[in-house]
Design a protein around this motif. Structure first.
Motif, mmCIF file in Angstrom:
data_model
loop_
_atom_site.group_PDB
_atom_site.id
_atom_site.type_symbol
_atom_site.label_atom_id
_atom_site.label_comp_id
_atom_site.label_asym_id
_atom_site.label_seq_id
_atom_site.Cartn_x
_atom_site.Cartn_y
_atom_site.Cartn_z
ATOM 1 N N ALA A 1 0.835 -1.203 0.000
ATOM 2 C CA ALA A 1 0.000 0.000 0.000
ATOM 3 C C ALA A 1 0.865 1.246 0.000
ATOM 4 N N GLY A 2 0.564 2.163 -0.893
ATOM 5 C CA GLY A 2 1.276 3.428 -0.947
ATOM 6 C C GLY A 2 0.829 4.367 0.162
ATOM 7 N N GLY A 3 1.543 5.485 0.295
ATOM 8 C CA GLY A 3 1.197 6.480 1.293
ATOM 9 C C GLY A 3 2.256 6.625 2.360
ATOM 10 N N PHE A 4 2.211 7.771 3.027
ATOM 11 C CA PHE A 4 3.132 8.073 4.129
ATOM 12 C C PHE A 4 2.325 8.883 5.127
ATOM 13 N N GLY A 5 2.077 8.319 6.316
ATOM 14 C CA GLY A 5 1.123 8.968 7.206
ATOM 15 C C GLY A 5 -0.239 8.906 6.552
ATOM 16 N N LEU A 6 -0.852 10.060 6.330
ATOM 17 C CA LEU A 6 -2.123 10.126 5.590
ATOM 18 C C LEU A 6 -1.939 10.757 4.217
ATOM 19 N N SER A 7 -0.692 11.011 3.825
ATOM 20 C CA SER A 7 -0.415 11.636 2.531
ATOM 21 C C SER A 7 -0.330 10.585 1.434
ATOM 22 N N ARG B 1 1.193 14.011 -6.836
ATOM 23 C CA ARG B 1 1.359 15.419 -6.472
ATOM 24 C C ARG B 1 2.317 15.569 -5.292
ATOM 25 N N LYS B 2 3.458 16.161 -5.571
ATOM 26 C CA LYS B 2 4.442 16.536 -4.559
ATOM 27 C C LYS B 2 4.749 15.374 -3.600
ATOM 28 N N THR B 3 4.650 15.610 -2.270
ATOM 29 C CA THR B 3 5.058 14.575 -1.317
ATOM 30 C C THR B 3 4.161 13.348 -1.336
ATOM 31 N N ALA B 4 3.012 13.430 -1.972
ATOM 32 C CA ALA B 4 2.117 12.267 -2.051
ATOM 33 C C ALA B 4 2.678 11.175 -2.961
ATOM 34 N N ARG B 5 3.805 11.466 -3.625
ATOM 35 C CA ARG B 5 4.432 10.405 -4.421
ATOM 36 C C ARG B 5 5.006 9.328 -3.505
ATOM 37 N N ASN B 6 5.662 9.743 -2.432
ATOM 38 C CA ASN B 6 6.264 8.917 -1.376
ATOM 39 C C ASN B 6 6.438 7.435 -1.744
ATOM 40 N N PHE B 7 5.741 6.541 -1.039
ATOM 41 C CA PHE B 7 5.899 5.108 -1.271
ATOM 42 C C PHE B 7 5.040 4.598 -2.426
ATOM 43 N N ASN B 8 4.271 5.458 -3.058
ATOM 44 C CA ASN B 8 3.329 4.981 -4.064
ATOM 45 C C ASN B 8 3.997 4.347 -5.277
ATOM 46 N N VAL B 9 5.081 4.936 -5.747
ATOM 47 C CA VAL B 9 5.734 4.383 -6.947
ATOM 48 C C VAL B 9 6.344 3.013 -6.691
ATOM 49 N N PRO B 10 7.201 2.831 -5.660
ATOM 50 C CA PRO B 10 7.736 1.488 -5.423
ATOM 51 C C PRO B 10 6.664 0.471 -5.061
ATOM 52 N N ALA B 11 5.622 0.890 -4.321
ATOM 53 C CA ALA B 11 4.539 -0.034 -3.978
ATOM 54 C C ALA B 11 3.826 -0.504 -5.239
ATOM 55 N N ALA B 12 3.538 0.430 -6.138
ATOM 56 C CA ALA B 12 2.837 0.073 -7.380
ATOM 57 C C ALA B 12 3.640 -0.929 -8.203
ATOM 58 N N LYS B 13 4.934 -0.709 -8.291
ATOM 59 C CA LYS B 13 5.768 -1.539 -9.159
ATOM 60 C C LYS B 13 5.986 -2.944 -8.613
#
Length: 235
Positions: free
Chosen positions: A25-31, A170-182
């Protein structure tokens, strides 16, 4: 290419869920958390989940909702704070927890998505993180072996996407989303807006559509995890 755009989170997850699966799951905190897909997971009733995510949201939002319903059996995370139920379940032995330094967790996801089964890192050497892991010396320094993560399902949240699944965060919302997706065998992404194919600047795409299998558009709450303000200055 087939259909990628679905009408709702429940439709996008249809046929993908099973008890005991590993979800990234992507995200960091609630971002940048995939809040609509998390809510759909809760409604589905799927259980005994292992979830790889930096943290588990807060008690009443994000992955914290799945902890409330005891649908998560194990968390692979870096941070337990901000979620009292996460901490309570861990300390009482109700929830398994595999602690990961944040950079190690991100790299484990990236490695899994790149087809790399494992890598050596100095992070965690000499701590409980290293217990039970292979140790190897390189140039006189000790490293530990960390395994790449390959998830059954990845759930992520973007800002914009086209119908081909190309995603912009968008900005810091990229966080873990890219590695999680891949690192997901199947990736489902929710976004705020789906735009016509070809309208995104190719140089501005953070996640190519080849990684995204299903896509939904929805409205998001965008809570602020820790609101900090100061008094307005007066002349």
């Amino acid at each position: 290419m087939g259909k990628k755009v679905y009408g709702s989170a429940a439709e996008a997850l249809d046929g993908l869920l099973k008890d005991g699966m590993l979800i990234a799951a992507g995200g960091f905190g609630l971002s940048g958390i995939p809040e609509l897909l998390i809510a759909a997971l809760r409604e589905s009733g799927v259980k005994d989940l292992t979830v790889a995510s930096n943290n588990a949201g807060v008690d009443d939002f994000g992955l914290g909702l799945l902890l409330q319903t005891r649908q998560i059996k194990k968390m692979m995370s870096s941070y337990v704070g901000e979620n009292a139920e996460f901490m309570r379940q861990y300390l009482s032995g109700e929830l398994e927890l595999e602690f990961n330094p944040q950079g190690t967790l991100a790299e484990r996801m990236r490695a899994g998505g790149a087809g790399i089964p494992g890598f050596y890192t100095k992070t965690g050497v000499g701590t409980v993180i290293a217990e039970g892991k292979e140790h190897k010396d390189f140039d006189g320094e000790t490293y530990i072996l960390e395994r790449g993560i390959v998830a059954d399902l990845a759930i992520v949240k973007g800002w914009k996407a086209d119908a081909s699944g190309n995603v912009v965060f968008r900005k810091t919302a990229r966080n873990f989303n890219v590695p999680a997706a891949k690192c997901g065998r199947i990736c489902v992404c929710e976004v705020e807006e789906i735009v016509p194919t070809g309208s995104l600047d190719p140089d501005g795409i953070h996640l190519p559509g080849i990684y995204v299998h299903r896509l939904i558009q929805g409205k998001h709450e965008k809570r602020i995890e820790q609101r900090t303000t100061r008094k307005k200055e007066t002349a």
